[in-house]
Design a protein around this motif. Structure first.
Motif: not given
Length: 712
Positions: A269-288
């Motif tokens: 991702t291009l920004t820290v916020a995008a990395a953190v938010d994307t990782a959170r979304l993926l984890r919340e829906h079952g992706h490690d």
């Protein structure tokens, strides 16, 4: 009988010894040199030459300097000094060295407790390779106490990721420019190796010129530099570009298809916020997955690297902090949510994949916001003439620490540190024990150079847009961007062989992504201590802020860099955007933040900040929240003497000085309970701190800041 010339025998012996070392390094008895590897080793060991190796990621550049080090050490040479840019790269290089029997140690910011032991081992000649960061070369004690002795007995100097010496990478690590002076001090018979996978012809010529500089004998001159440049095609990579309409669609695609991507990989991702938010979304829906950014704790980053290498996670969602040198030979995919600003940067990041496998997938999902992010980072790294002159004027021949200097010039800590590095490299200031001094050397702002760099960046950005839109071979496009004259169609990318990636997006994933982007509420941590040096600007405070004058933890609707509401807020706060009442959908989102805010006691009143840039926006937001919450709206704090002075973005001391005694609550009937304090944008948090102090001294038991946007 045919006799063998001594030179032929020596060459054969060198090659045999080098091949044995290579096989030990890679752990394969049948390993052989790639084209150009032995030529580089021979030039360094037998010819004691200076060499520049430009080869694709995974070609084996580290094998060149580790094998050369072993052979040089057997000949009695001193240790190799390897200048390496990233901690992750250092960890991988030390592990690789151990496999070949090379005794490698590092001096960096994470192992200060080991430095004395490292230096003792150097004194006992028990170190074959010393890895240092470019910044370490200018550490006063290292530069003055250890570096001169190292230069006298150095066996070889290696500069990894050498493109950073050039203007192309000056903003990544300004200290790389200092390497030019170190190289010039090296004796002509000490081999010097520079390696990179990302260099076009301009950068190659620039680096080669600097490698050839020589002044160690007191006579200016130059030595010949051997350049070994190979084809940059990556036959294992299958490239593709998928253009989707917005952030929600990109995240929904990722939710739908991450599990289909081969093996484990990296999502950039291009920004820290995008990395953190994307990782959170993926984890919340079952992706490690795990987030990996420059703000991630050092130990956590090392742990995440190990988990990815062991395939214990599907992916790391990362900024460019996970980049050069990270080595996972079987990395199955690299995916970008948003495009890097140049084909050069893109080639380097996708080069993490498919290094020792027949196939790896590389997919770019560009975003409409990419250009704005490119512009922000490009302008943030450029030194400003006025700021530079202020810093030089503030320094003398007595050491001044960075915090003390921050109290003397209106520049925040991070940009101040970057500017000091640039001025240090330019010779205008010098880092010494305890801080910084001015050198007294004349300094001229090199406007022509920075204009040229800015123009090159604009051209590179357009080239990246051209890559996204090209109908030709994508690998060929990247090769030509790096001036690789062997470029030819790859036969594998989406343009050569047709789209290899799915385009459909599941309905459930679309809903999940939209809900994630619609998420609201970001905590605002209150200031707990006054900035060092406030008394220098006649602000009579120091130490901890009194508990009965502090703000409580606040909330913002979103960060300006967020993928969801951040886009709406960026439009509102864009330069030239008109002031207007808060839009209904924005007010509704703010109400949702308040509804989810768990406070000990509900606010009893609403107060607004006086705003010069967005008075309608702030007033309408405060009135709207007061009406929805059935709370009395007391009005806005009153500005004193023209109100707060200074501009957002200054450092803490100057921001505080511009706010001190500039706000009043005397005209407000402040109740003895919690007060909700409304503003448009939080930057340094000092405005909220002083406003909260003012309200608490006027009788509020607690002040709860709320803003639309949080910068960063």
């Amino acid at each position: 009988m045919v006799s063998t010339a001594p030179s032929d025998t020596r060459e054969a012996d060198t090659r045999e010894a080098a091949l044995a070392a290579l096989r030990e390094l890679v752990g394969r008895p049948d390993a052989d040199f790639h084209d150009g590897q032995y030529e580089a080793i021979e030039a360094l060991v037998a010819g004691r030459r200076r060499a520049l190796v430009v080869q694709r990621t995974g070609w084996g550049k580290s094998a060149v300097y580790f094998v050369a080090t072993l052979l040089l050490r057997r000949q009695g040479a001193g240790p190799t000094v390897l200048v390496s840019p990233l901690l992750a790269l250092m960890r991988d290089q030390i592990s690789a060295a151990e496999r070949a029997g090379v005794r490698a140690v590092a001096i960096n910011s994470t192992n200060a407790h080991e430095w004395s032991d490292v230096l003792a081992r150097l004194d006992r000649d028990e170190v074959d390779v010393l890895l240092v960061s470019p910044e370490r070369l200018n550490n006063p004690s290292f530069r003055e106490e250890q570096l001169p002795a190292l230069v006298r007995r150095i066996g070889m100097l290696v500069v990894d990721e050498a493109h950073c010496i050039s203007d192309w990478g000056h903003d990544f690590r300004p200290d790389y420019r200092r390497l030019r002076d170190l190289i010039a001090q090296m004796p002509a018979d000490v081999p010097v190796l520079a390696t990179t996978a990302t260099a076009n012809s301009r950068v190659v010529a620039d680096v080669a010129e600097q490698l050839g500089s020589l002044q160690s004998t007191g006579e200016a001159g130059a030595v010949d530099v051997l350049t070994i440049r190979g084809p940059l095609a990556r036959t294992s990579l299958r490239l593709g570009v998928l253009r989707l309409r917005d952030s929600a669609s990109r995240l929904a695609w990722l939710l739908s298809h991450l599990g289909d991507l081969p093996g484990s990989g990296i999502i950039y991702t291009l920004t820290v916020a995008a990395a953190v938010d994307t990782a959170r979304l993926l984890r919340e829906h079952g992706h490690d997955v795990r987030a990996y950014t420059g703000q991630t704790d050092t130990d956590e980053r090392a742990e995440s690297e190990g988990m990815l290498k062991r395939n214990e996670v599907k992916a790391l969602v990362a900024t460019s902090a996970l980049g050069m040198g990270f080595d996972k030979p079987d990395l199955g995919f690299v995916l970008h949510l948003g495009a890097p600003s140049s084909p050069v940067a893109y080639y380097q990041q996708v080069g993490r994949a498919g290094r020792a496998s027949e196939s790896a997938d590389v997919l770019l999902l560009p975003g409409v916001e990419d250009r704005d992010i490119w512009h922000y980072f490009a302008t943030a790294s450029m030194p400003d003439r006025d700021r530079a002159e202020r810093v030089i004027s503030a320094l003398g021949d007595t050491s001044v620490s960075t915090p003390a200097l921050e109290a003397m010039v209106d520049i925040r800590r991070t940009p101040l540190e970057l500017l000091l590095k640039v001025l240090d490299v330019d010779g205008a200031v010098r880092r010494v024990q305890g801080g910084w001094v001015a050198t007294g050397e004349p300094w001229v702002y090199d406007a022509e150079r920075y204009e040229r760099i800015a123009a090159e960046r604009v051209a590179e950005q357009q080239h990246m847009l051209d890559y996204e839109q090209t109908e030709g071979c994508r690998m060929e496009f990247l090769q030509r961007s790096l001036d690789d004259d062997t470029a030819a169609p790859c036969g594998r990318c989406d343009n050569c062989a047709g789209g290899w990636f799915p385009r459909e997006i599941g309905a459930a994933a679309t809903t999940q992504a939209s809900e994630s982007l619609d998420r609201v509420g970001v905590p605002i941590e209150p200031r707990r201590a006054w900035p060092t040096g406030a008394d220098r600007l006649e602000v009579p405070v120091r130490g901890r802020i009194a508990p009965d004058e502090q703000a409580g933890e606040g909330r913002a609707l979103a960060r300006l860099t967020d993928l969801g509401w951040g886009g709406v807020l960026r439009d509102i706060f864009a330069a030239g955007a008109p002031d207007a009442p808060v839009p209904p959908q924005l007010l509704a989102a703010c109400v949702r933040v308040l509804a989810g805010w768990t406070w000990d006691q509900r606010p009893v009143a609403v107060v607004a900040m006086p705003s010069r840039s967005h008075p309608q926006l702030v007033d309408s937001l405060a009135r709207g929240l007061a009406e929805v919450g059935r709370l009395p709206y007391l009005g806005a704090l009153a500005p004193i003497g023209g109100g707060p002075s200074g501009q957002p973005g200054g450092n803490s001391v100057f921001r505080l000085a511009g706010l001190w005694d500039r706000l009043s609550a005397e005209h407000l009937e402040v109740p003895a309970g919690p007060v909700l304090l409304i503003d448009d944008l939080v930057d340094s948090r000092w405005t909220m701190t002083i406003a909260a102090r003012t309200l608490r001294r006027a009788g509020a038991s607690e002040v709860l800041p709320f803003t639309l946007a949080l910068r960063g």
